[in-house]
Design a protein around this motif. Structure first.
Motif, PDB file in Angstrom:
ATOM      1  N   ASP A 138      -8.727   0.585  13.345  1.00 43.95           N
ATOM      2  CA  ASP A 138      -9.349   1.779  13.904  1.00 43.95           C
ATOM      3  C   ASP A 138      -8.265   2.840  13.942  1.00 43.95           C
ATOM      4  OD1 ASP A 138     -11.698   0.380  14.396  1.00 43.95           O
ATOM      5  OD2 ASP A 138     -11.181  -0.058  16.477  1.00 43.95           O
ATOM      6  N   GLY A 139      -8.572   4.060  13.499  1.00 48.31           N
ATOM      7  CA  GLY A 139      -7.555   5.104  13.556  1.00 48.31           C
ATOM      8  C   GLY A 139      -7.895   6.298  12.695  1.00 48.31           C
ATOM      9  N   GLU A 140      -6.850   7.030  12.326  1.00 48.07           N
ATOM     10  CA  GLU A 140      -6.986   8.256  11.550  1.00 48.07           C
ATOM     11  C   GLU A 140      -6.171   8.140  10.263  1.00 48.07           C
ATOM     12  OE1 GLU A 140      -5.644  12.954  11.843  1.00 48.07           O
ATOM     13  OE2 GLU A 140      -5.484  11.684  13.605  1.00 48.07           O
ATOM     14  N   ILE A 141      -6.765   8.541   9.148  1.00 47.22           N
ATOM     15  CA  ILE A 141      -6.069   8.529   7.859  1.00 47.22           C
ATOM     16  C   ILE A 141      -5.018   9.639   7.886  1.00 47.22           C
ATOM     17  CG2 ILE A 141      -6.280   8.826   5.358  1.00 47.22           C
ATOM     18  CD1 ILE A 141      -7.746   6.344   6.298  1.00 47.22           C
ATOM     19  N   VAL A 142      -3.743   9.289   7.680  1.00 47.14           N
ATOM     20  CA  VAL A 142      -2.677  10.283   7.682  1.00 47.14           C
ATOM     21  C   VAL A 142      -2.073  10.490   6.302  1.00 47.14           C
ATOM     22  CG1 VAL A 142      -2.091  10.052  10.122  1.00 47.14           C
ATOM     23  CG2 VAL A 142      -0.947   8.609   8.450  1.00 47.14           C
ATOM     24  N   ASN A 143      -2.322   9.552   5.364  1.00 50.71           N
ATOM     25  CA  ASN A 143      -1.789   9.726   4.016  1.00 50.71           C
ATOM     26  C   ASN A 143      -2.611   8.890   3.038  1.00 50.71           C
ATOM     27  OD1 ASN A 143      -0.221  10.557   1.904  1.00 50.71           O
ATOM     28  ND2 ASN A 143       1.632   9.503   2.553  1.00 50.71           N
ATOM     29  N   ILE A 144      -2.835   9.465   1.852  1.00 57.92           N
ATOM     30  CA  ILE A 144      -3.457   8.734   0.755  1.00 57.92           C
ATOM     31  C   ILE A 144      -2.427   8.739  -0.360  1.00 57.92           C
ATOM     32  CG2 ILE A 144      -5.379   8.628  -0.870  1.00 57.92           C
ATOM     33  CD1 ILE A 144      -7.026  10.223   1.215  1.00 57.92           C
ATOM     34  N   TYR A 145      -1.955   7.555  -0.731  1.00 57.03           N
ATOM     35  CA  TYR A 145      -0.827   7.430  -1.648  1.00 57.03           C
ATOM     36  C   TYR A 145      -1.197   7.530  -3.123  1.00 57.03           C
ATOM     37  CZ  TYR A 145       1.791   5.819   2.425  1.00 57.03           C
ATOM     38  OH  TYR A 145       2.389   5.724   3.651  1.00 57.03           O
ATOM     39  N   VAL A 146      -2.455   7.283  -3.490  1.00 57.66           N
ATOM     40  CA  VAL A 146      -2.823   7.274  -4.908  1.00 57.66           C
ATOM     41  C   VAL A 146      -3.915   8.296  -5.193  1.00 57.66           C
ATOM     42  CG1 VAL A 146      -2.121   4.906  -5.405  1.00 57.66           C
ATOM     43  CG2 VAL A 146      -4.373   5.325  -4.508  1.00 57.66           C
ATOM     44  N   GLU A 147      -3.987   8.713  -6.435  1.00 57.62           N
ATOM     45  CA  GLU A 147      -4.980   9.693  -6.883  1.00 57.62           C
ATOM     46  C   GLU A 147      -6.221   8.975  -7.401  1.00 57.62           C
ATOM     47  OE1 GLU A 147      -4.680  13.042  -6.644  1.00 57.62           O
ATOM     48  OE2 GLU A 147      -2.757  12.696  -5.638  1.00 57.62           O
ATOM     49  N   ASN A 148      -7.345   9.664  -7.342  1.00 57.53           N
ATOM     50  CA  ASN A 148      -8.603   9.131  -7.857  1.00 57.53           C
ATOM     51  C   ASN A 148      -8.459   8.798  -9.344  1.00 57.53           C
ATOM     52  OD1 ASN A 148     -11.359   8.471  -7.324  1.00 57.53           O
ATOM     53  ND2 ASN A 148     -11.951  10.256  -8.519  1.00 57.53           N
ATOM     54  N   GLY A 149      -8.916   7.608  -9.737  1.00 64.44           N
ATOM     55  CA  GLY A 149      -8.860   7.192 -11.129  1.00 64.44           C
ATOM     56  C   GLY A 149      -7.539   6.578 -11.554  1.00 64.44           C
ATOM     57  N   GLN A 150      -6.593   6.490 -10.633  1.00 61.51           N
ATOM     58  CA  GLN A 150      -5.264   5.953 -10.945  1.00 61.51           C
ATOM     59  C   GLN A 150      -5.288   4.424 -10.918  1.00 61.51           C
ATOM     60  OE1 GLN A 150      -2.152   7.627  -8.511  1.00 61.51           O
ATOM     61  NE2 GLN A 150      -0.798   5.901  -8.850  1.00 61.51           N
ATOM     62  N   ALA A 151      -4.551   3.804 -11.833  1.00 64.46           N
ATOM     63  CA  ALA A 151      -4.403   2.350 -11.832  1.00 64.46           C
ATOM     64  C   ALA A 151      -3.503   1.944 -10.674  1.00 64.46           C
ATOM     65  CB  ALA A 151      -3.799   1.881 -13.147  1.00 64.46           C
ATOM     66  N   VAL A 152      -3.867   0.855  -9.988  1.00 64.68           N
ATOM     67  CA  VAL A 152      -3.059   0.354  -8.870  1.00 64.68           C
ATOM     68  C   VAL A 152      -2.693  -1.103  -9.126  1.00 64.68           C
ATOM     69  CG1 VAL A 152      -3.956   1.942  -7.127  1.00 64.68           C
ATOM     70  CG2 VAL A 152      -5.124  -0.230  -7.497  1.00 64.68           C
ATOM     71  N   GLN A 153      -1.568  -1.496  -8.585  1.00 66.33           N
ATOM     72  CA  GLN A 153      -1.071  -2.866  -8.695  1.00 66.33           C
ATOM     73  C   GLN A 153      -1.324  -3.610  -7.387  1.00 66.33           C
ATOM     74  OE1 GLN A 153       0.221  -4.114 -11.583  1.00 66.33           O
ATOM     75  NE2 GLN A 153      -0.374  -2.115 -12.402  1.00 66.33           N
ATOM     76  N   TYR A 154      -1.281  -4.925  -7.450  1.00 66.16           N
ATOM     77  CA  TYR A 154      -1.393  -5.738  -6.243  1.00 66.16           C
ATOM     78  C   TYR A 154      -0.273  -5.359  -5.277  1.00 66.16           C
ATOM     79  CZ  TYR A 154      -1.093  -9.721  -3.124  1.00 66.16           C
ATOM     80  OH  TYR A 154      -1.031 -10.492  -2.006  1.00 66.16           O
ATOM     81  N   GLY A 155      -0.609  -5.112  -4.012  1.00 66.97           N
ATOM     82  CA  GLY A 155       0.382  -4.800  -2.988  1.00 66.97           C
ATOM     83  C   GLY A 155       0.794  -3.338  -2.943  1.00 66.97           C
ATOM     84  N   GLU A 156       0.275  -2.506  -3.828  1.00 72.58           N
ATOM     85  CA  GLU A 156       0.632  -1.084  -3.831  1.00 72.58           C
ATOM     86  C   GLU A 156      -0.009  -0.392  -2.628  1.00 72.58           C
ATOM     87  OE1 GLU A 156       0.155   2.790  -6.773  1.00 72.58           O
ATOM     88  OE2 GLU A 156      -0.031   0.783  -7.599  1.00 72.58           O
ATOM     89  N   ARG A 157       0.736   0.534  -2.028  1.00 75.58           N
ATOM     90  CA  ARG A 157       0.232   1.266  -0.866  1.00 75.58           C
ATOM     91  C   ARG A 157      -0.928   2.172  -1.272  1.00 75.58           C
ATOM     92  NH1 ARG A 157       5.466   4.178   1.355  1.00 75.58           N
ATOM     93  NH2 ARG A 157       5.307   4.945  -0.752  1.00 75.58           N
ATOM     94  N   LEU A 158      -2.012   2.127  -0.483  1.00 77.60           N
ATOM     95  CA  LEU A 158      -3.162   2.984  -0.726  1.00 77.60           C
ATOM     96  C   LEU A 158      -3.298   4.057   0.348  1.00 77.60           C
ATOM     97  CD1 LEU A 158      -5.793   0.226  -1.646  1.00 77.60           C
ATOM     98  CD2 LEU A 158      -4.386   1.585  -3.206  1.00 77.60           C
ATOM     99  N   PHE A 159      -3.296   3.639   1.614  1.00 83.65           N
ATOM    100  CA  PHE A 159      -3.520   4.544   2.741  1.00 83.65           C
ATOM    101  C   PHE A 159      -2.547   4.247   3.877  1.00 83.65           C
ATOM    102  CE2 PHE A 159      -7.621   3.822   0.705  1.00 83.65           C
ATOM    103  CZ  PHE A 159      -8.107   5.109   0.548  1.00 83.65           C
ATOM    104  N   ALA A 160      -2.236   5.291   4.654  1.00 84.26           N
ATOM    105  CA  ALA A 160      -1.527   5.120   5.927  1.00 84.26           C
ATOM    106  C   ALA A 160      -2.515   5.534   7.018  1.00 84.26           C
ATOM    107  CB  ALA A 160      -0.276   5.985   5.986  1.00 84.26           C
ATOM    108  N   ILE A 161      -2.661   4.689   8.035  1.00 81.58           N
ATOM    109  CA  ILE A 161      -3.600   4.940   9.128  1.00 81.58           C
ATOM    110  C   ILE A 161      -2.825   4.947  10.438  1.00 81.58           C
ATOM    111  CG2 ILE A 161      -5.605   4.067  10.372  1.00 81.58           C
ATOM    112  CD1 ILE A 161      -6.503   2.720   7.769  1.00 81.58           C
ATOM    113  N   ARG A 162      -3.002   6.015  11.222  1.00 83.46           N
ATOM    114  CA  ARG A 162      -2.427   6.071  12.575  1.00 83.46           C
ATOM    115  C   ARG A 162      -3.400   5.296  13.454  1.00 83.46           C
ATOM    116  NH1 ARG A 162      -1.820  11.341  13.453  1.00 83.46           N
ATOM    117  NH2 ARG A 162       0.297  11.267  12.670  1.00 83.46           N
ATOM    118  N   THR A 163      -2.975   4.118  13.911  1.00 82.98           N
ATOM    119  CA  THR A 163      -3.863   3.242  14.674  1.00 82.98           C
ATOM    120  C   THR A 163      -4.049   3.738  16.093  1.00 82.98           C
ATOM    121  OG1 THR A 163      -2.011   1.811  15.246  1.00 82.98           O
ATOM    122  CG2 THR A 163      -3.291   1.225  13.291  1.00 82.98           C
ATOM    123  N   LYS A 164      -5.153   3.315  16.662  1.00 81.46           N
ATOM    124  CA  LYS A 164      -5.485   3.701  18.046  1.00 81.46           C
ATOM    125  C   LYS A 164      -5.484   2.504  18.942  1.00 81.46           C
ATOM    126  CE  LYS A 164      -8.069   7.742  16.826  1.00 81.46           C
ATOM    127  NZ  LYS A 164      -9.265   8.501  16.904  1.00 81.46           N
TER     128      LYS A 164
END
Length: 164
Positions: A138-164
């Motif tokens: 539960d929280g607020e999205i503070v960062n999105i690390y990848v662009e739409n349509g981008q290839a991602v690898q296992y374990g790659e960072r996708l989002f940072a969430i400020r938890t509540k």
């Protein structure tokens, strides 16, 4: 070495995913290393025992009290608070990252969006299968690390969430 400098060192170690880091400054020797379960261990010269920091996303253990090193103890407690505040969602699979269910549709989340545990954050396409990635926090999205349509690898960072 003051509390702020120690916090900066711990942040850099996490940010660059270092397995080991050692510094000596003004007679204080500080060694940070990752142990087998991914926790960061902060070592000081004897007689202070090592302090263990939890891996990203894990619940912290009870606060360690080290009277011989109050600055380092305070830095560890501050680092624990930072761990609780920001959680990083990583890709569970290799594939293509999509922010929405179809081209032209609104994104599932944007920076500043409030999410609850179980909310869909994105889709990762793998082998023609669309896999919804749900929030574990539960929280607020503070960062999105990848662009739409981008290839991602296992374990790659996708989002940072400020938890509540």
């Amino acid at each position: 070495m003051d509390l702020e400098q120690i916090k900066q060192i711990l942040d850099l170690v996490r940010e660059h995913e270092l397995s080991e880091f050692e510094i000596e400054h003004d007679g204080l020797r500080l060694k940070v290393r990752k142990d087998a379960n991914g926790s960061h261990v902060v070592s000081l010269p004897a007689p202070a025992p090592p302090l263990v920091l939890p891996p990203s996303g894990a619940a912290p253990p009870a606060a360690a009290v080290v009277p011989a090193a109050p600055a380092v103890s305070a830095a560890v407690e501050a680092a624990d608070e930072l761990e609780l505040e920001l959680a990083v969602v990583k890709s569970p699979i290799v594939g293509t990252f999509y922010r929405s269910s179809e081209p032209g549709a609104a994104s599932f989340v944007d920076v500043g969006s409030t999410v609850k545990k179980g909310d869909v954050l994105c889709i990762i396409e793998a082998m023609k299968l669309m896999n919804e990635i749900d929030s574990e926090y539960d929280g607020e999205i503070v960062n999105i690390y990848v662009e739409n349509g981008q290839a991602v690898q296992y374990g790659e960072r996708l989002f940072a969430i400020r938890t509540k």
